[in-house]
Design an enzyme around this catalytic site. Structure first.
Site, PDB file in Angstrom:
ATOM      1  CE  LYS A 188       1.528  -4.388  -6.043  1.00  0.00           C
ATOM      2  NZ  LYS A 188       2.454  -5.439  -6.524  1.00  0.00           N
ATOM      3  CG  ASP A 240       1.874  -8.958  -6.319  1.00  0.00           C
ATOM      4  OD1 ASP A 240       1.612  -9.130  -7.530  1.00  0.00           O
ATOM      5  OD2 ASP A 240       1.899  -7.836  -5.789  1.00  0.00           O
TER       6      ASP A 240
END
Length: 272
Positions: A68, A105
């Protein structure tokens, strides 16, 4: 005729339920498309994006651990996600091959707690990686009280408190879990193949909420311990489906049919 497709990348990737979610929505909407999962190592990221950039059928990908933060150099950051959150979990390919990175997210994490009043409330966050960055970004917008980050290495965790303007402290993973209104496991601890995480929750009040973003297994040691104490819990499917919904619309230019969430959850539980 090839179909437009998206995928999720990570290492490991076998545990990912994202193809089930996106495939479910594609079928409900009768949309032509596919969603896959692909193992990509850290050393293979550059080659992966170079190939996908040239593929007109590729709509983009979701990104899971451990990539990420590592994907940041490979994409355009038009929304300033690198500066604001510092991690990306969604990459979109534009028709000219430009790759745009963003983060769904934070929205996915926040959805299940949107109705809570967290102003000045004590919060504990476990982890300081890419997912924790999205969690802390969302919490910083809720005016939460002091945040305790539990992490193996204190320096990255302390840097995140400063980055998001949060007051609090950092302790090791072996420290007693302090009392809090919200406890969030934003690490891979408790995931299949990762070390277990079953902390002592005896210091928690009866109104403490325990939120574990791990979804494989769905019933983690942390959640089991919380339920044994009668605490309210939020499992990893909540965030997983929430972030996927935002990504799905970006990939396939269609709003996911959230009216079928109960049916989707039953599907995901069968594959747990």
């Amino acid at each position: 005729m090839t179909l437009p497709y998206a995928e999720v990348i990570g290492d490991p990737i076998a545990q990912s339920k994202s193809p089930l979610i996106h495939g479910f929505w594609l079928e409900k909407l009768d949309l032509a498309g596919e969603y896959r999962k692909t193992l990509v190592t850290s050393d293979g990221l550059a080659e992966f994006f170079a190939r996908r950039r040239e593929d007109p059928d590729w709509r983009g990908c979701n990104v899971t651990a451990p990539h990420k933060q590592a994907v940041l150099p490979f994409v355009d950051d038009r929304g300033g996600v690198g500066d604001s959150i510092g991690a990306m979990n969604t990459i979109i390919r534009e028709p000219d091959g430009t790759l745009i990175g963003t983060n769904t997210d934070a929205a996915g994490f926040f959805g299940p707690i949107a109705d809570l009043d967290l102003v000045d409330q004590k919060v504990v966050v476990i982890g300081a990686g890419g997912a924790a960055r999205a969690v802390l970004f969302a919490l910083s917008r809720c005016a939460v009280g002091p945040v305790t980050i539990m992490n193996r290495s204190p320096m990255p965790a302390a840097a995140l408190l400063a980055k998001f303007g949060l007051k609090g402290n950092v302790v090791g993973l072996d420290a007693p879990l302090p009392a809090a209104s919200l406890i969030v496991n934003a690490s891979t601890l408790g995931m299949v193949g990762a070390p277990a995480f079953e902390p002592d929750l005896s210091a928690q009040r009866s109104d403490c909420i325990v939120y574990d973003i791990v979804y494989s297994p769905l019933q983690t040691g942390l959640l089991a311990a919380a339920e044994e104490r009668g605490l309210e819990t939020i499992d990893g499917l909540e965030m997983l489906v929430g972030q996927a919904a935002v990504a799905f619309e970006l990939f396939f230019d269609a709003e996911p049919p959230r009216q079928y969430d109960d049916e989707l959850r039953e599907l995901l539980l069968r594959w747990s």
